[in-house]
Design an enzyme around this catalytic site. Structure first.
Site, PDB file in Angstrom:
ATOM      1  N   ASP A   1      39.812  45.055  40.498  1.00 24.86           N
ATOM      2  CA  ASP A   1      40.164  43.682  40.112  1.00 24.86           C
ATOM      3  C   ASP A   1      41.636  43.651  39.724  1.00 24.86           C
ATOM      4  O   ASP A   1      42.001  44.039  38.612  1.00 24.86           O
ATOM      5  CB  ASP A   1      39.292  43.206  38.943  1.00 24.86           C
ATOM      6  CG  ASP A   1      37.881  42.891  39.372  1.00 24.86           C
ATOM      7  OD1 ASP A   1      37.709  42.141  40.346  1.00 24.86           O
ATOM      8  OD2 ASP A   1      36.939  43.405  38.729  1.00 24.86           O
TER       9      ASP A   1
ATOM     10  N   ASP B   1      30.553  38.015  43.593  1.00 22.34           N
ATOM     11  CA  ASP B   1      31.220  38.727  42.501  1.00 22.34           C
ATOM     12  C   ASP B   1      31.146  37.891  41.226  1.00 22.34           C
ATOM     13  O   ASP B   1      31.538  36.725  41.213  1.00 22.34           O
ATOM     14  CB  ASP B   1      32.687  38.966  42.890  1.00 22.34           C
ATOM     15  CG  ASP B   1      33.459  39.771  41.859  1.00 22.34           C
ATOM     16  OD1 ASP B   1      32.867  40.154  40.824  1.00 22.34           O
ATOM     17  OD2 ASP B   1      34.654  40.012  42.087  1.00 22.34           O
TER      18      ASP B   1
END
Length: 233
Positions: free
Chosen positions: A47, A190
């Site tokens: 991320d 996600d």
């Protein structure tokens, strides 16, 4: 433009998890990556946040490059104007690079540029081009980008911080997305993924499901990873 051979590999393994490294214990990261490999995990999710596209500042290309692993590197760029930064993440060994439709005025140009780049790990492997959508972004933005992506990442939370609950309306969005892309692109979900809901998310048609804290929280990553992958079977 030829499709990345990785797409077929990922489709053959679907559904599968991509484990977010952000919530791992970084003091024992090497052993934690070995645990993921032993649990049958294939994808390691990064991320990347720049503190501008979303509130948090996390990691950059040097971190992606520095992690030595046999896992495929799945890089999710939550950053402003990603075009100038693509080279660095490709050089860092990214196998999947996902950019946000909302991150730039020229998302088509970004995807085209990415499609011309060569995987630093294996020149024959290709790079999977992903396009990510925030919860409030309509699916219609994908239409003019058809043919320029191999993966769509559907965020089930607002980007920027962990621990959020899965947004229920994501379920209908994923079903609609499957009708739109059919077999032309992989679908990734996600955010807000837990051991309790991962099975139902997979049944919506997701090929890849990103999970981080659900694996590393509780200090039992091997048990959690095996439970998550087991739920997909």
């Amino acid at each position: 433009m030829a499709r990345s051979p990785l797409v077929d590999r990922l489709r053959a393994s679907a559904p599968q998890i991509s484990v977010g490294v952000l919530t791992a214990d970084w003091l024992t990261l090497g052993s934690q990556l070995e645990i993921l490999e032993s649990a049958g995990v294939e994808l390691l999710h990064f991320d990347v946040m720049d503190g501008m596209f979303c509130p948090m500042l996390t990691m950059g290309a040097p971190v992606v490059a520095g992690l030595k692993t046999r896992l495929l590197k799945d890089v999710h760029l939550m950053i402003e104007d990603p075009l100038s930064k693509l080279d660095a993440f490709v050089a860092a060994g990214a196998d999947i690079i996902t950019v946000h439709a909302e991150s730039t005025r020229h998302i088509h140009r970004v995807l085209q540029a990415l499609g011309k780049m060569t995987n630093a790990n294996d020149s024959n492997r290709g790079i999977v081009r992903g396009i990510a959508l925030n919860p409030g972004t309509p699916l219609e933005v994908l239409e003019p980008l058809a043919g320029e992506f191999e993966l769509v990442l559907m965020l089930a939370v607002n980007p920027g911080w962990g621990g959020q609950k899965f947004i229920a309306s994501t379920c209908d969005r994923v079903k609609r997305l499957r009708e739109i892309v059919r077999d032309t692109a992989l679908i990734c979900v996600d955010g807000g993924v837990t051991r309790d809901n991962i099975g139902s998310i997979a049944r919506l048609g997701a090929d890849i499901i990103v999970t981080g804290s659900a694996v590393f929280d509780g200090k039992a990553p091997l048990e959690n990873a095996r439970a998550m992958t087991g739920a997909l079977r």
